[in-house]
Each structure stands twice: as C-alpha cells, then as structure tokens.
Motif scaffolding. Structure first.
Motif, PDB file in Angstrom:
ATOM      1  N   ALA A  43       0.842  -1.194   0.000  1.00 24.31           N
ATOM      2  CA  ALA A  43       0.000   0.000   0.000  1.00 24.31           C
ATOM      3  C   ALA A  43       0.879   1.247   0.000  1.00 24.31           C
ATOM      4  O   ALA A  43       1.995   1.240   0.525  1.00 24.31           O
ATOM      5  CB  ALA A  43      -0.899  -0.003   1.226  1.00 24.31           C
ATOM      6  N   ASN A  44       0.345   2.308  -0.561  1.00 24.14           N
ATOM      7  CA  ASN A  44       1.089   3.557  -0.549  1.00 24.14           C
ATOM      8  C   ASN A  44       1.008   4.215   0.829  1.00 24.14           C
ATOM      9  O   ASN A  44       0.217   3.838   1.676  1.00 24.14           O
ATOM     10  CB  ASN A  44       0.589   4.488  -1.654  1.00 24.14           C
ATOM     11  N   ILE A  45       1.825   5.208   1.032  1.00 24.01           N
ATOM     12  CA  ILE A  45       1.946   5.833   2.350  1.00 24.01           C
ATOM     13  C   ILE A  45       0.674   6.582   2.737  1.00 24.01           C
ATOM     14  O   ILE A  45       0.337   6.680   3.912  1.00 24.01           O
ATOM     15  CB  ILE A  45       3.192   6.750   2.401  1.00 24.01           C
ATOM     16  N   THR A  46      -0.076   7.073   1.762  1.00 20.37           N
ATOM     17  CA  THR A  46      -1.307   7.799   2.059  1.00 20.37           C
ATOM     18  C   THR A  46      -2.357   6.876   2.666  1.00 20.37           C
ATOM     19  O   THR A  46      -3.032   7.246   3.631  1.00 20.37           O
ATOM     20  CB  THR A  46      -1.858   8.441   0.775  1.00 20.37           C
ATOM     21  N   ALA A  47      -2.508   5.678   2.117  1.00 20.05           N
ATOM     22  CA  ALA A  47      -3.485   4.728   2.657  1.00 20.05           C
ATOM     23  C   ALA A  47      -3.105   4.288   4.059  1.00 20.05           C
ATOM     24  O   ALA A  47      -3.968   4.156   4.929  1.00 20.05           O
ATOM     25  CB  ALA A  47      -3.602   3.524   1.732  1.00 20.05           C
ATOM     26  N   ILE A  48      -1.822   4.086   4.286  1.00 17.10           N
ATOM     27  CA  ILE A  48      -1.366   3.686   5.618  1.00 17.10           C
ATOM     28  C   ILE A  48      -1.596   4.810   6.621  1.00 17.10           C
ATOM     29  O   ILE A  48      -2.058   4.575   7.749  1.00 17.10           O
ATOM     30  CB  ILE A  48       0.118   3.268   5.561  1.00 17.10           C
ATOM     31  N   ALA A  49      -1.312   6.042   6.219  1.00 10.62           N
ATOM     32  CA  ALA A  49      -1.516   7.185   7.114  1.00 10.62           C
ATOM     33  C   ALA A  49      -3.001   7.357   7.440  1.00 10.62           C
ATOM     34  O   ALA A  49      -3.362   7.648   8.585  1.00 10.62           O
ATOM     35  CB  ALA A  49      -0.958   8.446   6.484  1.00 10.62           C
ATOM     36  N   TYR A  50      -3.872   7.161   6.450  1.00 12.69           N
ATOM     37  CA  TYR A  50      -5.305   7.291   6.687  1.00 12.69           C
ATOM     38  C   TYR A  50      -5.786   6.261   7.706  1.00 12.69           C
ATOM     39  O   TYR A  50      -6.582   6.577   8.588  1.00 12.69           O
ATOM     40  CB  TYR A  50      -6.082   7.132   5.381  1.00 12.69           C
ATOM     41  N   VAL A  51      -5.295   5.044   7.605  1.00  7.98           N
ATOM     42  CA  VAL A  51      -5.717   3.986   8.526  1.00  7.98           C
ATOM     43  C   VAL A  51      -5.263   4.309   9.943  1.00  7.98           C
ATOM     44  O   VAL A  51      -6.030   4.182  10.907  1.00  7.98           O
ATOM     45  CB  VAL A  51      -5.171   2.619   8.063  1.00  7.98           C
TER      46      VAL A  51
END
Length: 105
Positions: A43-51
């Motif tokens: 996963a990209n960093i944006t999806a991880i940050a959102y979670v």
C-alpha cells in the motif's frame, strides 16, 4: 431539563459507537492489507496514514466519550469525526453536533 439529559446521553452513545466502529474498521483494514501483501503490491503511504489516523481518532474519541457534554471536548470530537472519516467518523460527528446543539440551546 430532562430532554437535554436524554439528548446528551444519545450523543454520548453515538460517540461511543462511532469510536468503536472507527477502531474496528481500522484494525480490519490493517489486517486486510497484511493478509493481501503477498498477492498485491504494498500500500502507498497515504493509505497507511489514513488507517492510522482513523485508528488514533477512534481511540481518542472513545477516551473522550464520557466528556461529550463539555464544550471544548465536544468541539474536539467534531474535528475527530471530520478528520477520521468513514462510517465511524460520521457517527462521531453526528454525536458531537448533537451534543453541541444541546449544550448551546
């Protein structure tokens, strides 16, 4: 007076349920990404940050749910509902707005 107390209890219930939903859905999202890692690209960093923002927001909202009636913490809950997003964030937002309207009227 009794109507205000029942609305504050309902708002507190909304915040608690929304916070639990935010936490559960964030944990399920992390587990889903971990389990699908061998089959798909990471996963990209944006999806991880959102979670993780949603998970942190759910924990903070759950900790603040007993203080739903006080004005500053209600405003914090509204911000958590907006930033957290998703179904749980929407329910936290509804609970925060309900508590704010109840306190200001």
């Amino acid at each position: 007076m009794n109507n205000k107390n029942s609305l504050l209890k309902a708002a507190r219930l909304f915040v608690t349920v929304g916070a639990i939903l935010m936490i559960v859905l964030s944990v399920l999202s992390v587990l889903g990404r971990v389990l699908s890692l061998p089959f798909y690209s990471p996963a990209n960093i944006t999806a991880i940050a959102y979670v993780f923002v949603s998970l942190l927001g759910g924990v903070v909202a759950l900790a603040l749910s007993p203080k739903t009636g006080t004005l500053p913490w209600t405003l914090v809950l509204i911000v958590i509902g907006i930033v957290g997003g998703g179904l749980g964030g929407l329910i936290v937002l509804i609970g925060g707005v309900t508590a704010l309207v109840t306190k200001l009227t």
